[in-house]
Design an enzyme around this catalytic site. Structure first.
Site: not given
Length: 308
Positions: A127, A182, A185, A188, A208, A241, A244
């Site tokens: 990353d 997913c 759904c 999130c 965000c 955060c 989600c």
């Protein structure tokens, strides 16, 4: 058994929960999609994302002659959390900085490969370099990109961290993960208090909470202009955060593995608002200097707390 099998077994011996291998090539579709996302301004002024786009989707730009992308997965899931009225911090940031702890394991994996094939060229990534990790995890057959734009592993959910070893060595490749796990759904999308998931798999970073609490404070005015009417900015979060992810059904049934490298540091999981406000800069560095929270500052965290 073969080198590919041995590499995967070595990855598991080093503590990774899964490992897949993709054939290195240019991901044209992903590159085009990323370009459109940038063009729409959804990166929210994070200009570093505009650089080295070709390298994100073509590993040969990072390792000459790249043939294989070995993708490793490690779960940091801690199970359901009860934050009550305590300041909220994304759970990946509770532990020692994963850039360091995971990189050490990837370096060990590359060292193993070099013992087997001394002439191999390779690099590890966690990353920090322009490699689009989520896309390569999908290419390596490990999971899919969910509606919240995060990578989701079918067993471990989205509370996972990724790391890669890119080598100029041909291996046996896993099939690209083709399912969309997913289903219907939209939990999130409904749960995000700032409406940051503006379409399936499309995150508007200007809204965000994670971006607002971690990246440059100068972006605050732009963020507030994008928020739904009456919305507050951070909703009790002071670094990152998890909203989600907290509502994702895949995370609710994912195993809790409790890897030692993800143990909370400095009592971060128990800190009250008053304790944060009484903390001194010296104590902040001592307790959280080796965690991702150090990307922020105590002054900024205390400023966010005053706004709540």
């Amino acid at each position: 058994m073969g080198l590919t099998y041995n590499i995967k077994e070595q990855a598991r011996a080093l503590g990774f929960d899964d490992c897949g291998i993709a054939c290195s090539h240019l991901l044209r579709e992903g590159q085009a999609y990323f370009g459109q996302w940038l063009k729409g301004g959804c990166h929210g002024g994070l200009h570093y994302l505009e650089r080295n786009i070709d390298k994100r989707f073509d590993p040969s730009q990072l390792v000459e002659g790249a043939r294989s992308v070995i993708v490793c997965v490690m779960s940091y899931n801690r199970g359901p959390r009860d934050d009550d009225d305590r300041p909220r911090i994304a759970s990946y940031a509770w532990a020692a900085d994963y850039h360091d702890t995971i990189r050490e394991r990837l370096q060990s994996l590359l060292a193993y490969i070099r013992r087997e094939v001394p002439e191999v060229r390779g690099r590890v990534f966690v990353d920090t370099a322009p490699l689009h990790e989520k896309s390569w995890a999908v290419e390596a057959g490990l999971g899919w990109i969910g509606r919240n734009s995060l990578f989701i592993h079918p067993c471990f959910g989205s509370y996972v961290l990724l790391g890669e070893v890119v080598v100029d060595l041909e291996l046996d490749y896993d099939a690209r993960y083709a399912e969309e796990g997913c289903g219907h759904c939209r939990a999130c999308m409904s749960a995000c208090p700032n409406g940051a998931i503006i379409a399936p798999k499309v995150l508007d970073a200007r809204r965000c909470i994670a971006r607002l609490t971690i990246e440059a404070p100068s972006m605050r005015a732009e963020t507030e202009q994008c928020l739904p009417a009456g919305a507050t900015a951070c909703h009790g979060w002071i670094f990152g955060c998890d909203v989600c992810q907290m509502v994702c059904p895949h995370n609710k049934r994912a195993p809790v593995l409790n890897h030692p490298i993800f143990l909370p540091q400095g009592g971060v999981d128990r800190m009250t608002r008053d304790e944060w406000m009484r903390l001194t800069p010296e104590e902040f560095t001592l307790r959280f200097g080796r965690t991702p929270i150090s990307r922020s500052s105590l002054a900024r965290i205390q400023s966010l707390l005053r706004e709540e």
